[in-house]
Design a protein around this motif. Structure first.
Motif, short mmCIF file in Angstrom:
data_model
loop_
_atom_site.label_atom_id
_atom_site.label_comp_id
_atom_site.label_asym_id
_atom_site.label_seq_id
_atom_site.Cartn_x
_atom_site.Cartn_y
_atom_site.Cartn_z
N GLY A 79 0.79 -1.20 0.00
CA GLY A 79 0.00 0.00 0.00
C GLY A 79 0.84 1.26 0.00
O GLY A 79 2.05 1.24 0.24
N LEU A 80 0.15 2.35 -0.26
CA LEU A 80 0.79 3.65 -0.30
C LEU A 80 1.47 3.97 1.01
O LEU A 80 2.60 4.46 1.04
CB LEU A 80 -0.25 4.73 -0.65
CG LEU A 80 0.23 6.16 -0.69
CD1 LEU A 80 1.35 6.33 -1.71
CD2 LEU A 80 -0.93 7.09 -1.01
N ARG A 81 0.80 3.68 2.12
CA ARG A 81 1.37 3.97 3.44
C ARG A 81 2.71 3.25 3.63
O ARG A 81 3.68 3.84 4.10
CB ARG A 81 0.39 3.55 4.53
CG ARG A 81 0.78 3.95 5.93
CD ARG A 81 -0.29 3.59 6.94
NE ARG A 81 -1.53 4.29 6.73
CZ ARG A 81 -1.81 5.48 7.24
NH1 ARG A 81 -0.93 6.10 7.96
NH2 ARG A 81 -2.97 6.06 7.03
N GLU A 82 2.78 1.99 3.23
CA GLU A 82 4.01 1.22 3.38
C GLU A 82 5.13 1.76 2.49
O GLU A 82 6.29 1.83 2.90
CB GLU A 82 3.77 -0.27 3.08
CG GLU A 82 2.90 -0.99 4.10
CD GLU A 82 1.41 -0.79 3.88
OE1 GLU A 82 1.00 -0.26 2.82
OE2 GLU A 82 0.62 -1.12 4.79
N ILE A 83 4.77 2.15 1.27
CA ILE A 83 5.77 2.71 0.36
C ILE A 83 6.31 4.03 0.91
O ILE A 83 7.52 4.28 0.89
CB ILE A 83 5.16 2.92 -1.05
CG1 ILE A 83 4.85 1.56 -1.68
CG2 ILE A 83 6.08 3.74 -1.94
CD1 ILE A 83 4.04 1.64 -2.95
N LEU A 84 5.42 4.86 1.43
CA LEU A 84 5.86 6.13 2.02
C LEU A 84 6.77 5.89 3.22
O LEU A 84 7.79 6.57 3.38
CB LEU A 84 4.66 6.97 2.44
CG LEU A 84 3.83 7.58 1.30
CD1 LEU A 84 2.55 8.19 1.85
CD2 LEU A 84 4.64 8.61 0.55
N GLN A 85 6.38 4.92 4.07
CA GLN A 85 7.21 4.61 5.25
C GLN A 85 8.63 4.25 4.83
O GLN A 85 9.60 4.77 5.38
CB GLN A 85 6.61 3.43 6.04
CG GLN A 85 5.40 3.75 6.86
CD GLN A 85 5.73 4.50 8.14
OE1 GLN A 85 6.86 4.69 8.50
NE2 GLN A 85 4.68 4.95 8.80
N LYS A 86 8.74 3.37 3.87
CA LYS A 86 10.07 2.94 3.40
C LYS A 86 10.87 4.11 2.84
O LYS A 86 12.06 4.26 3.12
CB LYS A 86 9.94 1.86 2.32
CG LYS A 86 9.56 0.51 2.84
CD LYS A 86 9.47 -0.48 1.68
CE LYS A 86 9.03 -1.83 2.14
NZ LYS A 86 8.90 -2.78 1.02
N SER A 87 10.20 4.95 2.04
CA SER A 87 10.89 6.08 1.41
C SER A 87 11.34 7.10 2.44
O SER A 87 12.48 7.56 2.41
CB SER A 87 9.97 6.75 0.39
OG SER A 87 9.64 5.84 -0.62
N PHE A 88 10.45 7.49 3.35
CA PHE A 88 10.79 8.50 4.35
C PHE A 88 11.86 8.02 5.33
O PHE A 88 12.68 8.80 5.80
CB PHE A 88 9.55 8.97 5.11
CG PHE A 88 8.62 9.85 4.31
CD1 PHE A 88 9.10 10.76 3.39
CD2 PHE A 88 7.25 9.76 4.49
CE1 PHE A 88 8.24 11.58 2.66
CE2 PHE A 88 6.38 10.57 3.77
CZ PHE A 88 6.88 11.49 2.85
N ARG A 89 11.86 6.74 5.62
CA ARG A 89 12.86 6.21 6.58
C ARG A 89 14.28 6.24 6.02
O ARG A 89 15.23 6.12 6.78
CB ARG A 89 12.48 4.81 7.02
CG ARG A 89 11.33 4.83 8.01
CD ARG A 89 11.02 3.48 8.58
NE ARG A 89 9.90 3.62 9.52
CZ ARG A 89 9.09 2.65 9.81
NH1 ARG A 89 9.24 1.46 9.26
NH2 ARG A 89 8.11 2.85 10.66
#
Length: 130
Positions: A79-89
């Motif tokens: 999901g979008l949330r998981e992709i954002l988490q990975k990118s921001f981290r």
């Protein structure tokens, strides 16, 4: 009565239904004509989801010549949330990344709720270069 099912970026399909026809039966017919599995189908009338257990007559705005939108909900891989988490981290510590994800998702959901299905279709087409 004849009802047209409009698929985002796909063909239209016409169904012959009666007032006592269940929405779930319409979805079964869509599955047989378009090979779209039942769990992936979401039928919309004026932006509202039609419930499987209801009949056509339960929706006064559903009449001869009406067009329904079919949203195909593909199984989620990530999901979008998981992709954002990975990118921001990659660039921020975990609490900062979490706060950025929350802020992004809140803004995204607010903006998405203000869009019609036609707006979403036009945006999709422009992003896909169609």
């Amino acid at each position: 009565m004849r009802i047209t099912i409009k698929i985002l970026k796909g063909q239209d399909v016409t169904l012959d239904v009666e007032p006592h026809t269940l929405i779930s039966d319409m979805k079964k017919e869509i599955e047989s004509k378009l090979n779209i599995p039942l769990p992936e189908q979401k039928l919309l009338l004026l932006g509202r989801t039609l419930k499987d257990e209801n009949t056509v007559s339960a929706y006064p705005n559903l009449h001869e010549g009406c067009k329904l939108n079919l949203v195909v909900m593909r199984p989620r891989i990530e999901g979008l949330r998981e992709i954002l988490q990975k990118s921001f981290r990659k660039y921020y510590n975990e609490p900062q990344a979490d706060n950025l994800v929350i802020a992004f998702m809140t803004d995204f959901e607010t903006n998405l709720k203000q869009m019609s299905v036609d707006d979403i279709e036009r945006l999709s087409e422009s992003l896909l270069g169609v």
